[in-house]
Design a protein around this motif. Structure first.
Motif, PDB file in Angstrom:
ATOM      1  N   GLU A 868     -73.792  60.390 171.578  1.00 27.14           N
ATOM      2  CA  GLU A 868     -74.241  60.842 172.884  1.00 27.14           C
ATOM      3  C   GLU A 868     -75.747  60.700 172.968  1.00 27.14           C
ATOM      4  O   GLU A 868     -76.443  60.664 171.961  1.00 27.14           O
ATOM      5  CB  GLU A 868     -73.846  62.301 173.122  1.00 27.14           C
ATOM      6  N   ARG A 869     -76.241  60.611 174.153  1.00 29.06           N
ATOM      7  CA  ARG A 869     -77.669  60.450 174.342  1.00 29.06           C
ATOM      8  C   ARG A 869     -78.387  61.776 174.037  1.00 29.06           C
ATOM      9  O   ARG A 869     -77.864  62.838 174.326  1.00 29.06           O
ATOM     10  CB  ARG A 869     -77.975  59.983 175.760  1.00 29.06           C
ATOM     11  N   THR A 870     -79.552  61.638 173.483  1.00 26.73           N
ATOM     12  CA  THR A 870     -80.310  62.812 173.086  1.00 26.73           C
ATOM     13  C   THR A 870     -81.774  62.620 173.445  1.00 26.73           C
ATOM     14  O   THR A 870     -82.179  61.549 173.909  1.00 26.73           O
ATOM     15  CB  THR A 870     -80.147  63.059 171.574  1.00 26.73           C
ATOM     16  N   SER A 871     -82.571  63.631 173.247  1.00 24.55           N
ATOM     17  CA  SER A 871     -83.999  63.527 173.557  1.00 24.55           C
ATOM     18  C   SER A 871     -84.708  62.717 172.486  1.00 24.55           C
ATOM     19  O   SER A 871     -84.219  62.556 171.363  1.00 24.55           O
ATOM     20  CB  SER A 871     -84.623  64.917 173.653  1.00 24.55           C
ATOM     21  N   TYR A 872     -85.891  62.236 172.811  1.00 24.78           N
ATOM     22  CA  TYR A 872     -86.668  61.458 171.851  1.00 24.78           C
ATOM     23  C   TYR A 872     -87.049  62.306 170.650  1.00 24.78           C
ATOM     24  O   TYR A 872     -86.969  61.852 169.501  1.00 24.78           O
ATOM     25  CB  TYR A 872     -87.926  60.914 172.543  1.00 24.78           C
ATOM     26  N   GLU A 873     -87.421  63.563 170.875  1.00 22.66           N
ATOM     27  CA  GLU A 873     -87.791  64.435 169.765  1.00 22.66           C
ATOM     28  C   GLU A 873     -86.592  64.645 168.826  1.00 22.66           C
ATOM     29  O   GLU A 873     -86.731  64.544 167.601  1.00 22.66           O
ATOM     30  CB  GLU A 873     -88.283  65.795 170.262  1.00 22.66           C
ATOM     31  N   ALA A 874     -85.417  64.923 169.393  1.00 24.48           N
ATOM     32  CA  ALA A 874     -84.232  65.131 168.559  1.00 24.48           C
ATOM     33  C   ALA A 874     -83.881  63.863 167.791  1.00 24.48           C
ATOM     34  O   ALA A 874     -83.463  63.918 166.626  1.00 24.48           O
ATOM     35  CB  ALA A 874     -83.053  65.581 169.418  1.00 24.48           C
ATOM     36  N   TRP A 875     -84.057  62.715 168.410  1.00 27.14           N
ATOM     37  CA  TRP A 875     -83.783  61.437 167.754  1.00 27.14           C
ATOM     38  C   TRP A 875     -84.727  61.214 166.571  1.00 27.14           C
ATOM     39  O   TRP A 875     -84.308  60.787 165.495  1.00 27.14           O
ATOM     40  CB  TRP A 875     -83.928  60.316 168.782  1.00 27.14           C
ATOM     41  N   LEU A 876     -86.022  61.533 166.765  1.00 31.65           N
ATOM     42  CA  LEU A 876     -86.989  61.413 165.670  1.00 31.65           C
ATOM     43  C   LEU A 876     -86.603  62.326 164.509  1.00 31.65           C
ATOM     44  O   LEU A 876     -86.620  61.919 163.340  1.00 31.65           O
ATOM     45  CB  LEU A 876     -88.399  61.775 166.159  1.00 31.65           C
ATOM     46  N   ARG A 877     -86.253  63.554 164.815  1.00 28.87           N
ATOM     47  CA  ARG A 877     -85.928  64.531 163.784  1.00 28.87           C
ATOM     48  C   ARG A 877     -84.691  64.112 162.988  1.00 28.87           C
ATOM     49  O   ARG A 877     -84.695  64.135 161.748  1.00 28.87           O
ATOM     50  CB  ARG A 877     -85.671  65.897 164.424  1.00 28.87           C
ATOM     51  N   LYS A 878     -83.652  63.747 163.680  1.00 27.85           N
ATOM     52  CA  LYS A 878     -82.397  63.465 163.001  1.00 27.85           C
ATOM     53  C   LYS A 878     -82.487  62.223 162.125  1.00 27.85           C
ATOM     54  O   LYS A 878     -81.819  62.127 161.097  1.00 27.85           O
ATOM     55  CB  LYS A 878     -81.270  63.322 164.031  1.00 27.85           C
ATOM     56  N   ASN A 879     -83.319  61.284 162.539  1.00 26.97           N
ATOM     57  CA  ASN A 879     -83.507  60.080 161.743  1.00 26.97           C
ATOM     58  C   ASN A 879     -84.672  60.197 160.771  1.00 26.97           C
ATOM     59  O   ASN A 879     -84.954  59.252 160.038  1.00 26.97           O
ATOM     60  CB  ASN A 879     -83.734  58.875 162.663  1.00 26.97           C
ATOM     61  N   GLN A 880     -85.331  61.328 160.767  1.00 25.35           N
ATOM     62  CA  GLN A 880     -86.489  61.572 159.919  1.00 25.35           C
ATOM     63  C   GLN A 880     -87.556  60.491 160.094  1.00 25.35           C
ATOM     64  O   GLN A 880     -88.203  60.055 159.145  1.00 25.35           O
ATOM     65  CB  GLN A 880     -86.086  61.703 158.454  1.00 25.35           C
ATOM     66  N   HIS A 881     -87.722  60.048 161.340  1.00 28.69           N
ATOM     67  CA  HIS A 881     -88.798  59.116 161.657  1.00 28.69           C
ATOM     68  C   HIS A 881     -90.116  59.873 161.736  1.00 28.69           C
ATOM     69  O   HIS A 881     -90.128  61.080 161.996  1.00 28.69           O
ATOM     70  CB  HIS A 881     -88.529  58.434 163.005  1.00 28.69           C
ATOM     71  N   PRO A 882     -91.231  59.191 161.567  1.00 27.03           N
ATOM     72  CA  PRO A 882     -92.517  59.856 161.788  1.00 27.03           C
ATOM     73  C   PRO A 882     -92.684  60.194 163.267  1.00 27.03           C
ATOM     74  O   PRO A 882     -92.073  59.566 164.137  1.00 27.03           O
ATOM     75  CB  PRO A 882     -93.541  58.812 161.331  1.00 27.03           C
ATOM     76  N   ALA A 883     -93.513  61.191 163.547  1.00 24.39           N
ATOM     77  CA  ALA A 883     -93.787  61.569 164.933  1.00 24.39           C
ATOM     78  C   ALA A 883     -94.742  60.542 165.532  1.00 24.39           C
ATOM     79  O   ALA A 883     -95.932  60.511 165.220  1.00 24.39           O
ATOM     80  CB  ALA A 883     -94.399  62.964 164.989  1.00 24.39           C
ATOM     81  N   THR A 884     -94.223  59.690 166.376  1.00 26.27           N
ATOM     82  CA  THR A 884     -95.009  58.632 166.999  1.00 26.27           C
ATOM     83  C   THR A 884     -94.301  58.154 168.253  1.00 26.27           C
ATOM     84  O   THR A 884     -93.071  58.274 168.365  1.00 26.27           O
ATOM     85  CB  THR A 884     -95.214  57.449 166.036  1.00 26.27           C
ATOM     86  N   LEU A 885     -95.062  57.601 169.192  1.00 25.32           N
ATOM     87  CA  LEU A 885     -94.467  56.998 170.378  1.00 25.32           C
ATOM     88  C   LEU A 885     -94.178  55.518 170.166  1.00 25.32           C
ATOM     89  O   LEU A 885     -93.606  54.873 171.043  1.00 25.32           O
ATOM     90  CB  LEU A 885     -95.412  57.163 171.582  1.00 25.32           C
ATOM     91  N   ARG A 886     -94.548  54.984 169.009  1.00 25.24           N
ATOM     92  CA  ARG A 886     -94.374  53.552 168.777  1.00 25.24           C
ATOM     93  C   ARG A 886     -92.911  53.166 168.561  1.00 25.24           C
ATOM     94  O   ARG A 886     -92.587  51.981 168.472  1.00 25.24           O
ATOM     95  CB  ARG A 886     -95.220  53.117 167.579  1.00 25.24           C
ATOM     96  N   LEU A 887     -92.036  54.157 168.466  1.00 22.34           N
ATOM     97  CA  LEU A 887     -90.610  53.866 168.300  1.00 22.34           C
ATOM     98  C   LEU A 887     -89.839  54.041 169.600  1.00 22.34           C
ATOM     99  O   LEU A 887     -88.605  54.046 169.596  1.00 22.34           O
ATOM    100  CB  LEU A 887     -90.019  54.781 167.222  1.00 22.34           C
ATOM    101  N   LEU A 888     -90.540  54.171 170.714  1.00 20.90           N
ATOM    102  CA  LEU A 888     -89.863  54.419 171.989  1.00 20.90           C
ATOM    103  C   LEU A 888     -88.896  53.297 172.353  1.00 20.90           C
ATOM    104  O   LEU A 888     -87.790  53.558 172.849  1.00 20.90           O
ATOM    105  CB  LEU A 888     -90.893  54.608 173.108  1.00 20.90           C
TER     106      LEU A 888
END
Length: 900
Positions: A868-888
């Motif tokens: 299901e679609r989720t927020s960008y923040e939740a997507w970053l957290r769950k994938n343990q990505h760094p906090a950045t807008l470069r993955l938009l």
């Protein structure tokens, strides 16, 4: 044992009182919306649409309503009049406090208060004290306690080292004992100075009591009095007796010359000791009692409840002060029925100190140092504090200065400018200039407090404070609305605030401006004899100039300086991504909250941005009357704890509500990052102090100070050459980025000879019971927890499921498990690692929530994503990505690939 951690006074306000419906209260019929369309509300008010779900909270609003101001922690947002109207798209901008279409009164003429008014207001003149000197002594290690001579010339610091300091000396006059070098490894836990300033006494963590000759700087007598630490020491007025406590519920007395025991008696949960006269020893605990040391009998009870924690005595021995959670009480030493009370929040170990003239009382804890006027109980000055805990506060009567000592051994001197000049000292901090009226630069925290500090701003007579911080105050007063208006108009004019024209619809809302800073004041008659006052510093952000979504059909519902609401035809994914890009382009940094819980909505988004001392919350919700449209609302807040970051930090983790906490990554190297902070932080009022570096030169610690606040930034070189910026007491436990860094570091540091990796079960591999029926599945790597919501299910059924799976893998269920219909708690262990399972059910919601947590869950693999679609923040957290807008763009592609 180190006991220097202070409880913090409450700084958060969870619930604010509902605003008064002033039109209805005046007994008048509310005008119809049609009659109000031509009259725009004053700036500083909030318009919300009349249909349900249009506000940030999704609640229904009436045609005319008064919204209450909201406060969360240190953040304040003001929302006032709501009108149901469709505004023109992109309406012309207006200056703060100037309503459109002639709906404003003229700027009020300031009336000079009468002599009777000034006498009644009883305004206290006070020149704020400033930081005049900062002397670090970190080379002497940890300090746990301090004592000073009555003339202020001698200071004794105890802790890992016992040192003597002479006033004005840059180095200790004597090092009497370096405790870590002692064979028994003890440390100084308590110290007290004799009334004649000729000797002092110390107690240590192994139970030794030692008296010292101050001038000779040598021991007089020593005795092992306890098997555990000496926690409290008090010396009688004649210097002939010493009273002590340890961890037991017992007070002991000793002859000061020989340390021979004289008596021992049980007290009612002691915490502090203080002699208040011959044969009168005050013992505080569950109660406050006066005991006779010689007979061991209680003389009288002064306070029979409240758990008084801290106690101090005035120099003339007439008054003593005691602090409990909600009150500071002054009690006459000879007549305990004579008392004065000061209301406020006080910590469990508040430090108290009377001024030499007995007119002021200073209190200090881990969050605040405050000066109180003893005569009327008014707060004169509030000095924010965080960093190393305070262990001592005392006056230097000859110099007229206040000395504060922190656990790292730093000594700070505070005083007026005139007092500093006598000692050859000048304020360390320069005056903070406020932003110019036309400046686009948003105010920082130092500028907000410079404009006004509502903790110390005078209040109408006999006010009862309901809630207060530096930017917001709520109180009740028996004075009339007219009198309260006169009071604030006069004082704000004295402080340089210019009143703005009022809105005809809200005559009891007052607006003031100072440079570009804005202040809002609301008054209403809560009862016939009670006026409720709410006042807030709005800062200088303007919600009207914040970019909006570029939708073909955009309709602005309402906007003013503190909020904006508009409707657009677009989808949720497009709206979220576009806002993240557009707002970051104009300086608003999106952030994820540290130290806060999170929730995920399927059809809405809550985004948060920060810039200097302002936060912007963006709410995106479906429009009620149009399924193809979204309602977007901007809400402005002020927050005191934000720190600047390099320009390429386009997404950060931070805590803007409490003491600074930050996790951010930058492409700058260590040298460039250090240069950035040493250049930028002084513009926010911070001055550079110490700096240290790791032996490998890959980590640097930069310490800055602002008044009684100490900030240490940790800069470290991470994988890929980036620099990690972090600060804050709990940042590491609450950051998904640092959890990722630590897991990578741990894996990289495993020795080749290790027989096996750390035992545990990967969160990504952990089976989810009834996953197909789950209403929510939350993976929180920072807190090492998985939370699952499912329809109402038997607790035993869930526990049995995991007991079977983990039992087959060698995990053992520990004894004393709890299994019942209301709650289940079971721990499974293997090779010293554990996994906890907690289960709760809600009968009203017909649901069950179970949580899996603890160190037995590993977080090194990518986490599973729900379909299901989720927020960008939740997507970053769950994938343990760094906090950045470069993955938009990656985020957008993944979300678009998910079937709605």
């Amino acid at each position: 044992m180190r006991q220097t951690t202070f409880g913090r006074p409450l700084a958060a306000f969870a619930i604010l009182t509902t605003w008064f419906m002033f039109l209805a209260g005046c007994g008048k019929n509310s005008p119809t919306p049609e009659a109000l369309v031509a009259q725009a509300p004053a700036a500083g008010t909030t318009l919300q649409p009349s249909q349900p779900g249009a506000s940030a909270e999704g609640t229904e609003s009436a045609d005319i309503a008064i919204d209450e101001p909201r406060a969360v922690g240190g953040e304040v947002q003001i929302a006032a009049v709501s009108l149901s109207q469709d505004a023109q798209e992109d309406p012309p901008k207006q200056s703060f406090g100037t309503p459109q279409n002639g709906a404003a009164t003229a700027r009020p003429t300031l009336q000079t208060p009468s002599v009777a008014q000034l006498e009644k207001w009883n305004l206290v003149a006070w020149e704020p004290w400033q930081l005049l000197s900062r002397q670090p002594t970190k080379a002497l290690a940890f300090a746990a306690c301090s004592a000073t001579s009555s003339d202020g010339n001698w200071l004794v610091l105890g802790g890992d080292t016992l040192t003597l300091w002479k006033m004005g000396s840059p180095a200790p006059a004597a090092i009497l004992g370096e405790q870590p070098n002692r064979a028994d490894g003890s440390s100084i836990t308590a110290v007290a100075m004799a009334p004649n300033n000729l000797w002092f006494v110390t107690g240590d963590s192994r139970g030794a009591l030692v008296t010292w000759n101050l001038n000779a700087q040598s021991q007089i007598a020593s005795k092992e009095i306890y098997s555990t630490a000496v926690m409290q020491i008090a010396i009688s007025d004649d210097g002939q007796e010493i009273a002590t406590t340890s961890y037991q519920n017992e007070v002991s007395t000793w002859k000061s010359r020989s340390l021979e025991p004289t008596n021992k008696f049980a007290a009612n949960g002691y915490t502090k000791l203080c002699y208040i006269g011959p044969e009168q020893l005050v013992v505080t605990g569950k109660t406050m009692e006066v005991w006779s040391p010689s007979s061991g009998e209680m003389i009288r009870t002064i306070l029979d409840k409240g758990y008084p924690k801290s106690i101090a005595r005035s120099d003339d021995r007439v008054w003593f002060a005691v602090a409990s959670d909600q009150e500071l009480k002054l009690i006459h030493s000879q007549d305990p029925t004579r008392t004065k009370s000061i209301s406020g929040n006080f910590s469990s170990n508040e430090l108290l100190e009377f001024s030499p003239d007995g007119k002021q009382l200073w209190s200090a804890n881990g969050a605040l140092v405050r000066a109180w006027d003893i005569e009327n109980g008014k707060l004169l000055q509030a000095i924010d504090a965080f960093g190393p805990a305070l262990v001592g506060i005392d006056f230097l009567p000859t110099e007229g200065l206040l000395r504060m000592v922190t656990e790292d051994g730093t000594i700070k001197l505070w005083g007026t400018i005139a007092a500093g000049e006598v000692s050859g000292l000048k304020p360390l901090h320069a005056h903070v200039a406020l932003p110019e009226p036309a400046s686009p630069q948003l105010a920082n925290a130092a500028q907000l407090v410079e404009a006004i500090d509502l903790r110390t701003f005078p209040q109408p007579p006999n006010s009862q404070v309901k809630a207060v911080d530096s930017s917001m105050a709520m109180l009740d007063t028996p004075e009339s609305i007219g009198e309260v208006k006169s009071f604030y108009r006069y004082l704000l004019d004295q402080r340089g605030w210019l009143e703005q024209p009022q809105n005809l619809l809200t005559p009891d809302y007052l607006y003031f401006q100072k440079g570009s800073m804005r202040l809002f004041l609301s008054l209403y008659a809560k009862e016939p004899s009670v006026t409720s006052v709410q006042i807030a510093n709005l800062g200088n952000a303007d919600a009207r100039v914040i970019p909006k979504l570029d939708a073909a059909e955009r309709k602005v519902i309402y906007e003013d300086t503190s909020s904006a609401t508009y409707q657009v035809k677009t989808n949720l994914l497009t709206a979220e991504v576009e806002l993240l890009k557009k707002l970051r382009a104009v300086g608003w940094i999106p952030y994820s909250r540290l130290n806060a819980s999170r929730s995920q909505e399927k059809d809405g988004r809550n985004l948060e941005f920060i810039q200097n001392a302002h936060t912007l919350r963006v709410s995106i919700r479906p429009a009620i009357d149009d399924s193809t449209s979204l309602m977007v609302q901007y809400s402005m807040f002020v927050a005191q704890s934000n720190l600047p970051t390099p320009d390429d930090c386009d997404y950060i983790e931070c805590d803007a509500e409490h003491s600074p906490a930050l996790v951010a990554f930058t492409s700058l190297g260590l040298d460039a990052c250090q240069e950035f902070y040493e250049r930028v932080l002084p513009t926010h009022g911070w001055l550079a102090a110490e700096r240290t570096e790791s032996p490998q030169k890959d980590v640097r610690w930069l310490t800055f100070f602002r008044g009684q606040r100490e900030l240490t930034l940790r800069l470290s070189t991470e994988m890929g050459g980036r620099t990690c910026i972090r600060t804050g007491e709990h940042a590491e436990q609450n950051s998904w980025q640092l959890a990722k860094v630590q897991s990578v570091d741990s894996a990289a540091n495993l020795k080749p000879s290790s027989s096996k990796a750390k035992p545990g079960i990967e969160a990504a591999d952990l089976p989810i019971y009834k996953a197909a029926e789950a209403t929510s599945i939350k993976y929180e790597a920072a807190s090492k927890q998985i939370e699952v919501g499912i329809p109402r299910t038997s607790h035993t059924e869930i526990v049995d499921f995991y007991a079977k799976i983990w039992g087959d893998q060698g995990w053992t269920e520990e004894p004393n498990a709890i299994r019942n219909d209301d709650y289940a708690f079971v721990t499974f262990s293997k090779d010293r690692e554990s996994i906890e399972l907690r289960v709760n059910s809600s009968a009203s919601l017909n649901s069950t929530i179970y949580r899996l947590s603890d160190d037995g869950i590993l977080w090194t693999k990518p986490l599973p994503m729900p379909n299901e679609r989720t927020s960008y923040e939740a997507w970053l957290r769950k994938n343990q990505h760094p906090a950045t807008l470069r993955l938009l763009e990656v985020f957008v592609k993944e979300m678009q690939a998910i079937t709605k």
